[in-house]
Design a protein around this motif. Sequence first.
Motif, mmCIF file in Angstrom:
data_model
loop_
_atom_site.group_PDB
_atom_site.id
_atom_site.type_symbol
_atom_site.label_atom_id
_atom_site.label_comp_id
_atom_site.label_asym_id
_atom_site.label_seq_id
_atom_site.Cartn_x
_atom_site.Cartn_y
_atom_site.Cartn_z
ATOM 1 N N MET A 1 22.295 -33.533 12.508
ATOM 2 C CA MET A 1 21.629 -33.170 13.742
ATOM 3 C C MET A 1 22.448 -33.710 14.919
ATOM 4 S SD MET A 1 18.927 -31.273 13.589
ATOM 5 C CE MET A 1 18.385 -31.577 15.261
ATOM 6 N N VAL A 2 22.815 -32.820 15.824
ATOM 7 C CA VAL A 2 23.576 -33.205 17.017
ATOM 8 C C VAL A 2 22.691 -32.991 18.232
ATOM 9 C CG1 VAL A 2 25.611 -32.746 18.433
ATOM 10 C CG2 VAL A 2 25.765 -32.600 15.936
ATOM 11 N N VAL A 3 22.609 -34.003 19.093
ATOM 12 C CA VAL A 3 21.823 -33.902 20.323
ATOM 13 C C VAL A 3 22.786 -33.986 21.503
ATOM 14 C CG1 VAL A 3 19.932 -34.841 21.699
ATOM 15 C CG2 VAL A 3 19.865 -35.024 19.198
ATOM 16 N N GLN B 1 20.772 -29.345 17.832
ATOM 17 C CA GLN B 1 21.353 -28.352 16.940
ATOM 18 C C GLN B 1 21.678 -28.978 15.581
ATOM 19 O OE1 GLN B 1 24.814 -26.664 18.969
ATOM 20 N NE2 GLN B 1 23.500 -25.115 19.951
ATOM 21 N N LEU B 2 21.542 -28.169 14.526
ATOM 22 C CA LEU B 2 21.925 -28.576 13.177
ATOM 23 C C LEU B 2 23.348 -28.113 12.931
ATOM 24 C CD1 LEU B 2 20.990 -29.867 10.482
ATOM 25 C CD2 LEU B 2 20.372 -27.552 9.739
ATOM 26 N N ASN B 3 24.238 -29.067 12.633
ATOM 27 C CA ASN B 3 25.651 -28.781 12.467
ATOM 28 C C ASN B 3 26.106 -28.986 11.030
ATOM 29 O OD1 ASN B 3 27.783 -28.603 15.136
ATOM 30 N ND2 ASN B 3 25.607 -28.895 15.555
ATOM 31 N N SER C 1 24.952 -29.390 34.499
ATOM 32 C CA SER C 1 25.925 -29.364 33.408
ATOM 33 C C SER C 1 25.917 -27.999 32.729
ATOM 34 C CB SER C 1 25.597 -30.457 32.391
ATOM 35 O OG SER C 1 24.457 -30.092 31.632
ATOM 36 N N ASP C 2 26.765 -27.833 31.713
ATOM 37 C CA ASP C 2 26.785 -26.558 31.004
ATOM 38 C C ASP C 2 25.520 -26.329 30.189
ATOM 39 O OD1 ASP C 2 27.342 -28.463 29.065
ATOM 40 O OD2 ASP C 2 28.927 -27.285 28.093
ATOM 41 N N LEU C 3 24.718 -27.380 29.976
ATOM 42 C CA LEU C 3 23.460 -27.203 29.250
ATOM 43 C C LEU C 3 22.427 -26.441 30.064
ATOM 44 C CD1 LEU C 3 22.939 -30.615 27.415
ATOM 45 C CD2 LEU C 3 24.142 -28.555 26.637
ATOM 46 N N ARG C 4 22.726 -26.156 31.324
ATOM 47 C CA ARG C 4 21.809 -25.348 32.143
ATOM 48 C C ARG C 4 21.645 -23.943 31.582
ATOM 49 N NH1 ARG C 4 26.787 -25.324 34.696
ATOM 50 N NH2 ARG C 4 27.583 -23.280 35.383
ATOM 51 N N VAL C 5 22.621 -23.518 30.765
ATOM 52 C CA VAL C 5 22.585 -22.191 30.138
ATOM 53 C C VAL C 5 22.502 -22.364 28.627
ATOM 54 C CG1 VAL C 5 23.820 -20.018 29.753
ATOM 55 C CG2 VAL C 5 23.901 -21.129 32.006
ATOM 56 N N MET C 6 21.562 -21.672 28.020
ATOM 57 C CA MET C 6 21.389 -21.720 26.561
ATOM 58 C C MET C 6 21.338 -20.286 26.046
ATOM 59 S SD MET C 6 18.200 -23.457 24.559
ATOM 60 C CE MET C 6 18.084 -23.566 22.784
ATOM 61 N N ALA C 7 22.074 -20.030 24.968
ATOM 62 C CA ALA C 7 22.032 -18.712 24.334
ATOM 63 C C ALA C 7 21.910 -18.923 22.826
ATOM 64 C CB ALA C 7 23.270 -17.901 24.713
ATOM 65 N N ASN C 8 22.605 -18.163 22.043
ATOM 66 C CA ASN C 8 22.509 -18.273 20.583
ATOM 67 C C ASN C 8 23.869 -18.661 20.016
ATOM 68 O OD1 ASN C 8 20.896 -15.478 21.510
ATOM 69 N ND2 ASN C 8 19.635 -17.066 20.605
ATOM 70 N N ALA C 9 24.215 -18.121 18.849
ATOM 71 C CA ALA C 9 25.478 -18.463 18.211
ATOM 72 C C ALA C 9 26.659 -18.072 19.105
ATOM 73 C CB ALA C 9 25.577 -17.754 16.862
ATOM 74 N N PRO C 10 27.755 -18.857 19.050
ATOM 75 C CA PRO C 10 28.023 -19.941 18.112
ATOM 76 C C PRO C 10 27.410 -21.264 18.573
ATOM 77 C CG PRO C 10 29.919 -19.643 19.524
ATOM 78 C CD PRO C 10 28.933 -18.555 19.886
ATOM 79 N N LEU C 11 27.656 -22.315 17.791
ATOM 80 C CA LEU C 11 27.169 -23.646 18.132
ATOM 81 C C LEU C 11 27.794 -24.125 19.447
ATOM 82 C CD1 LEU C 11 27.368 -25.046 14.519
ATOM 83 C CD2 LEU C 11 25.251 -24.862 15.853
#
Length: 354
Positions: A195-197, A188-190, A204-214
């Motif tokens: 750039m944050v990786v 993500q661009l913060n 983990s919580d990264l199993r779910v991806m959506a949109n905004a917010p960051l």
Amino acid sequence: MTITKNTLSALLIAAASITALTPVAEACSRFTLETPHGVATVRSLDWGQQLGNVAQVNPVGIQRNSEAPSYANAMQWTTKYHSIAQMEYEVFHGVASDAINEKGLAASLLYMADSQEFIKDYKDNGAPAVSFLDLVAYITETYATTEEAVRAFNNKQWQIAWVDGLHGTQHGLHVSIQDSKGDIALFQLNEGGEMVVYRGDSNSDLRVMANAPLQQYHRDNAEKVNFDDLTAKDLPSSISSKDRHLRGLFNTQHVSFDEGKNWAQTRGKLLSTFNAGNLVPQDLIDPVNGETYATWTQFVYNHSNGDFLFTNYDTRAQIGYNFNDTLEFTKPMCADTVKQAEQGLTKAVFSECK
């Protein structure tokens, strides 16, 4: 994946159409979960108008390049791994939204409007730049694991061509990489153009991806919810990305897969879990932006056995294929899964890309 070079007029039309649709871009979801049949991903594409989908196979040895005119170095590469990218032409004029390769490495590109304001602060670090048009294709055609792709990014072997956007129009987007072991990285661009990786896995919580917010704000929101409470009284019901993300975390935390069920049954449970909280029906309004959008296309794929199932929610028609059946292809091959599903086909037919 081969991107045909558009004429100037076509580029202007593409840019205008994408720009006009920016307000209704707060959509799309992605789940990546471990199952008894291996890691699997479910992905939806949601928008304010109907979307198309073309599955494009790129075999090993294809010479590729990415258009990034604002950067000192534009990426050029030769496909190292046999890959299939999901292409959208009806609205986004050739963007690869999702892709997977023969090693089970996949990448997903989703909208992240909140990153757009930080593009002005992003600095070219000298690495070869990859356009959003073919970012997920580049990743899956080049790397075998999430760790390998992240290491290459950290070593400045590739960067994202933020300034050039899509057909000359800047957009906030973010990308996740997930492999057959369940290893996940979210890019993500913060603020400040940084750039944050984020790193995690399918537990983990990264199993779910959506949109905004960051992601950091999604995590703040999640801390306010008791995900162990099966009454789900803390879960909001709107179609907003914030609410879909919370429902996705809740539903995936409580789903369990029976070792005795076959892959088709497991796939059905994956889809029901996704659809219960993250599929967007038509005509509802997002309270965050006052816009309406819906899930038009969805796919679920297995990172190990190669199964891929596509659903067109305009007609609820489905069509599938197996990645392994494409391994003999020696040149780029395409299948318009929306059109073929509407024709009543249940198995995708690939032919030479036009």
